[in-house]
Scaffold this motif. Structure first.
Motif, PDB file in Angstrom:
ATOM      1  N   GLN A 101       3.635  -2.756 -14.647  1.00  0.00           N
ATOM      2  CA  GLN A 101       3.736  -3.921 -13.756  1.00  0.00           C
ATOM      3  C   GLN A 101       4.337  -5.082 -14.543  1.00  0.00           C
ATOM      4  OE1 GLN A 101       1.084  -5.168 -15.338  1.00  0.00           O
ATOM      5  NE2 GLN A 101      -0.612  -3.757 -15.167  1.00  0.00           N
ATOM      6  N   TYR A 156       9.822  -4.259  -8.167  1.00  0.00           N
ATOM      7  CA  TYR A 156       8.698  -4.328  -7.222  1.00  0.00           C
ATOM      8  C   TYR A 156       7.895  -5.586  -7.548  1.00  0.00           C
ATOM      9  CZ  TYR A 156       9.864   0.574  -6.587  1.00  0.00           C
ATOM     10  OH  TYR A 156      10.534   1.734  -6.328  1.00  0.00           O
ATOM     11  N   THR A 157       6.862  -5.846  -6.764  1.00  0.00           N
ATOM     12  CA  THR A 157       5.922  -6.909  -7.125  1.00  0.00           C
ATOM     13  C   THR A 157       4.863  -6.297  -8.049  1.00  0.00           C
ATOM     14  OG1 THR A 157       4.335  -6.471  -5.361  1.00  0.00           O
ATOM     15  CG2 THR A 157       6.187  -7.906  -4.805  1.00  0.00           C
ATOM     16  N   ASN A 158       4.037  -7.170  -8.614  1.00  0.00           N
ATOM     17  CA  ASN A 158       2.935  -6.663  -9.438  1.00  0.00           C
ATOM     18  C   ASN A 158       2.002  -5.786  -8.621  1.00  0.00           C
ATOM     19  OD1 ASN A 158       3.251  -7.390 -12.094  1.00  0.00           O
ATOM     20  ND2 ASN A 158       2.372  -9.425 -11.829  1.00  0.00           N
ATOM     21  N   TYR A 159       1.787  -6.158  -7.364  1.00  0.00           N
ATOM     22  CA  TYR A 159       0.952  -5.274  -6.549  1.00  0.00           C
ATOM     23  C   TYR A 159       1.705  -3.988  -6.248  1.00  0.00           C
ATOM     24  CZ  TYR A 159      -2.074  -3.085  -3.255  1.00  0.00           C
ATOM     25  OH  TYR A 159      -2.871  -2.158  -2.647  1.00  0.00           O
ATOM     26  N   SER A 162       1.397  -1.736  -9.137  1.00  0.00           N
ATOM     27  CA  SER A 162      -0.002  -1.315  -9.276  1.00  0.00           C
ATOM     28  C   SER A 162      -0.372  -0.330  -8.185  1.00  0.00           C
ATOM     29  CB  SER A 162      -0.923  -2.545  -9.221  1.00  0.00           C
ATOM     30  OG  SER A 162      -0.598  -3.433 -10.275  1.00  0.00           O
ATOM     31  N   ALA A 163       0.084  -0.607  -6.972  1.00  0.00           N
ATOM     32  CA  ALA A 163      -0.204   0.287  -5.846  1.00  0.00           C
ATOM     33  C   ALA A 163       0.476   1.638  -6.046  1.00  0.00           C
ATOM     34  CB  ALA A 163       0.252  -0.365  -4.535  1.00  0.00           C
ATOM     35  N   LYS A 166      -1.592   3.452  -8.304  1.00  0.00           N
ATOM     36  CA  LYS A 166      -2.812   3.805  -7.583  1.00  0.00           C
ATOM     37  C   LYS A 166      -2.570   5.019  -6.685  1.00  0.00           C
ATOM     38  CE  LYS A 166      -6.631   1.696  -5.227  1.00  0.00           C
ATOM     39  NZ  LYS A 166      -7.263   0.402  -4.974  1.00  0.00           N
ATOM     40  N   PRO A 176       1.176   2.443   1.640  1.00  0.00           N
ATOM     41  CA  PRO A 176       1.699   1.279   2.368  1.00  0.00           C
ATOM     42  C   PRO A 176       1.267  -0.009   1.655  1.00  0.00           C
ATOM     43  CG  PRO A 176       0.233   2.620   3.750  1.00  0.00           C
ATOM     44  CD  PRO A 176       0.060   3.078   2.344  1.00  0.00           C
ATOM     45  N   THR A 177       2.156  -0.986   1.589  1.00  0.00           N
ATOM     46  CA  THR A 177       1.781  -2.297   1.056  1.00  0.00           C
ATOM     47  C   THR A 177       2.265  -3.349   2.047  1.00  0.00           C
ATOM     48  OG1 THR A 177       3.843  -2.728  -0.129  1.00  0.00           O
ATOM     49  CG2 THR A 177       2.157  -1.500  -1.331  1.00  0.00           C
ATOM     50  N   ARG A 178       1.687  -4.508   1.936  1.00  0.00           N
ATOM     51  CA  ARG A 178       2.065  -5.619   2.817  1.00  0.00           C
ATOM     52  C   ARG A 178       3.042  -6.561   2.131  1.00  0.00           C
ATOM     53  NH1 ARG A 178       0.598  -4.922   8.087  1.00  0.00           N
ATOM     54  NH2 ARG A 178      -1.630  -4.644   8.345  1.00  0.00           N
ATOM     55  N   ASP A 179       3.693  -6.093   1.064  1.00  0.00           N
ATOM     56  CA  ASP A 179       4.690  -6.958   0.430  1.00  0.00           C
ATOM     57  C   ASP A 179       6.019  -6.204   0.287  1.00  0.00           C
ATOM     58  OD1 ASP A 179       3.637  -5.286  -1.478  1.00  0.00           O
ATOM     59  OD2 ASP A 179       3.087  -6.838  -2.895  1.00  0.00           O
ATOM     60  N   THR A 235      -3.830  -2.432 -14.946  1.00  0.00           N
ATOM     61  CA  THR A 235      -3.713  -1.268 -14.063  1.00  0.00           C
ATOM     62  C   THR A 235      -3.972  -0.010 -14.895  1.00  0.00           C
ATOM     63  OG1 THR A 235      -2.018  -2.568 -12.893  1.00  0.00           O
ATOM     64  CG2 THR A 235      -2.303  -0.343 -12.142  1.00  0.00           C
ATOM     65  N   GLU A 238      -5.624   3.146 -13.248  1.00  0.00           N
ATOM     66  CA  GLU A 238      -4.696   3.816 -12.333  1.00  0.00           C
ATOM     67  C   GLU A 238      -3.606   4.556 -13.120  1.00  0.00           C
ATOM     68  OE1 GLU A 238      -5.691   0.644 -12.060  1.00  0.00           O
ATOM     69  OE2 GLU A 238      -6.505   0.384 -10.035  1.00  0.00           O
TER      70      GLU A 238
END
Lengths: 358, 261
Positions: A101, A156-159, A162-163, A166, A176-179, A235, A238
């Motif tokens: 990340q 990507y974003t940090n989330y 990380s996602a 994950k 799925p992510t919301r960003d 992370t 994960e």
């Protein structure tokens, strides 16, 4: 909902059509093991509680090969697996894909090694959210490699990153992510927008990220690799669970009785860990909560050598640094021996005794 | 009024914008300082999320130098990793995103990925999104700190790293699949901006005492909406400055920087 929400349709940014076409024309590929391959690697492992302790040298020789996806733990300047990176640079590895990340010194160390001798260490591509030093400044070697198109970046974003780890850790092919949606990352990275089959609204999917080799540095682990983490988990759990193989360094080895007494404190289970090395200061010059704070002058000094190369194109000082501190050292302990005790003591004091349970 | 520096004005204004009983997702530097100041003054029940995974820390060891700093985890109520911090946010528990960037457009879209060249061959590659893209997507309101310069307040950003209102159409964010309501404030040392509810365009709300709307427009490369209720920015008092200088950033890491000419 429409399939595409992003700024391509809306033409919000000045991102060129050529850049957008690259994504559209590309078929999706995992930049490392596929979920099926990662599953096979997990199934093939001996699952008993075995003493995983080895040396960094042996672990890197066994797992780090040309062309692998290397998943790097920690976050920016915190709990970064520097000791393992030093050994990877010493032994060499070409055509690496890096996944993380946010990181600073680990990727700059690999980038510097690539500049010094691309036949020994090279980075082919990077899936990331952020590569820099935060308060210390932007990363000169990222700027150099990206500016000269010497590496391929997938943002990507940090989330998002990380996602992705994950999802890998969960054994699912995407999450799925919301960003990312509505930003230009939607137009250039390897994720994609779909209509959710349940809400009928748009949602952005990012693929699982399974590194071939995950590298993490933790505060404490028993000899089997059951790891306890204090401060930021980053992370690391994960990454370790997503990777086909994980090399772990730890500030200290703790008794298994302690692990079994407080099993809730285990953040990475032994079964995800393939090689374990007790390496005090394994995250130096980064910080490890409960052990030492980060060494700002060390970061500044390495960064300034890198920045000087970026500005002048002269590799001499950079090469000198690697010759002295990596190739001139047999182990990370040898490298740490070049740092005065007064400094080590000060970094320990600057941690101010963050409370940990070992 | 006491003398103050540009970054002190930004931090103080940031503090003013943050409401009590809320959670702010902070980026490194001025956002942390602004949130610390708010906690010490009007918002004692404001809490911070740091993206490395800390929620509601007590920053008794001083200002963390980065969002992953071990000091950001001191006496937190909840400490996990990035997934923990961002999932709480995605779920709706972070009221404010507090971010920075290199360029912003009239709809609050922000670039922090590169400047010049192309995505594949950038003239200056920046670190990348980091947490900012996810924060701007899923915190309820986005507050951005920017330097007020014509080359930063641009008609078109080179790359949208952090989503704002896109092209300004009412459904852009919904189509993008993001959860937060979007841009809320843009803070500079000479002006405070909001966004017009109807058009979603950047609106000048407050100016530094002595400045006019025309002065600010000159530093912005797109047409601003000027609030009919244009106010002067409130200036920090001696007590505010003492807190900022002695408690929040005593070493002057962020407050004492010079503004690039």
């Amino acid at each position: 909902m429409t399939e595409k929400a992003a700024s391509y349709v809306k033409k919000v940014s000045s991102l060129s059509i050529d850049e957008i076409k690259k994504k559209e024309e590309r078929t999706f590929q995992y930049w490392g093991p596929t979920p099926d391959e990662a599953r096979k690697a997990a199934v093939a492992k001996k699952k008993g509680l075995h003493d995983k302790r080895t040396t960094i040298k042996e672990a890197v020789a066994k797992y780090v090969k040309d062309g692998i996806n290397l998943g790097i733990g920690g976050f920016v300047n915190t709990r970064v697996p520097v000791a393992i990176i030093h050994e990877i640079v010493r032994q060499g590895a070409r055509d690496l894909t890096l996944s993380f990340q946010s990181n600073s010194i680990c990727c700059e160390l690999l980038a510097g090694a690539m500049i010094v001798n691309p036949n020994h260490v090279s980075i082919k591509r990077v899936e990331l959210a952020w590569w820099g030093y935060e308060v210390i400044g932007i990363a000169p070697l990222l700027r150099y490699l990206a500016g000269n198109s010497m590496i391929q970046l997938d943002d990507y974003t940090n989330y998002g990153m990380s996602a992705r780890f994950k999802a890998g850790a969960m054994g699912i092919p995407f999450i799925p992510t919301r960003d990312h949606g509505g930003s230009d990352m939607e137009l250039v990275n390897r994720g994609r927008m779909i209509e959710c089959p349940f809400t009928k609204k748009n949602v952005y999917l990012v693929s699982a990220c399974h590194p071939d080799v995950g590298i993490v540095h933790v505060p404490a682990a028993d000899k089997y690799g059951n790891a306890r983490i204090f401060g930021a988990l980053c992370t690391c759990p994960e990454i370790a669970q997503a990777a086909s193989h994980t090399i772990m360094t730890t500030e200290q080895i703790i008794p298994t009785e302690s692990i079994r007494q407080y099993p809730n404190l285990t953040e990475i289970p032994w079964v995800c860990v393939d090689a374990l090395i007790e390496q005090p200061f394994g995250g130096y010059p980064g910080a490890v909560y409960g052990y030492y704070w980060f060494d700002m002058p060390e970061f500044l000094s390495f960064r300034s050598i890198c920045d000087e190369f970026r500005k002048t194109g002269n590799k001499d000082k950079l090469k000198e640094w690697y010759d002295k501190y990596i190739f001139g050292c047999e182990t990370f302990d040898d490298f740490m021996a070049t740092r005065p005790y007064s400094k080590i003591k000060q970094l320990r004091q600057m941690d101010q005794g963050q409370p940990i349970i070992v | 009024m006491p003398e103050y520096g540009p970054f002190e004005m930004i931090a103080y204004t940031g503090s003013r914008v943050l409401e009590d009983e809320s959670i702010v997702f902070v980026g490194t530097g001025l956002p942390i300082i602004a949130a610390m100041h708010a906690q010490l003054t009007h918002a004692p029940s404001l809490n911070m999320i740091f993206e490395a995974g800390s929620v509601a820390a007590i920053l008794e060891q001083g200002m963390p130098l980065s969002v992953g700093d071990t000091r950001a985890f001191r006496k937190a109520c909840f400490a996990k990793g990035l997934c923990g911090a961002f999932e709480l946010t995605q779920r709706g528990y972070a009221d404010y995103a507090f971010i920075g960037g290199a360029q912003v457009d009239m709809f609050g879209n922000i670039c922090s990925t590169y400047e010049g060249g192309t995505y594949s061959k950038p003239r200056v590659r920046f670190p990348g999104s980091g947490g900012a893209g996810a924060m701007a997507a899923n915190c309820e309101k986005t507050i951005a700190i920017m330097a007020l310069e014509a080359r930063r307040f641009v008609p078109k950003v080179e790359f949208i790293t952090s989503i704002g209102f896109g092209d300004g159409s009412p459904e852009y964010r919904e189509k993008a699949g993001v959860m937060g309501s979007g841009p809320y404030r843009v803070i500079t040392n000479q002006a405070l901006f909001g966004f017009d509810e109807k058009t979603r365009r950047m609106t000048l709300l407050e100016v530094l005492p002595g400045k006019t709307a025309a002065d600010i427009q000159e530093l912005v490369s797109f047409e601003l909406i000027i609030s009919p209720d244009l106010k002067d920015m409130r200036e920090p008092s001696e007590e505010d400055l003492a807190l900022l200088r002695n408690v929040c950033d005593p070493d002057g890491y962020f407050l004492k920087r010079k503004v690039a000419k």
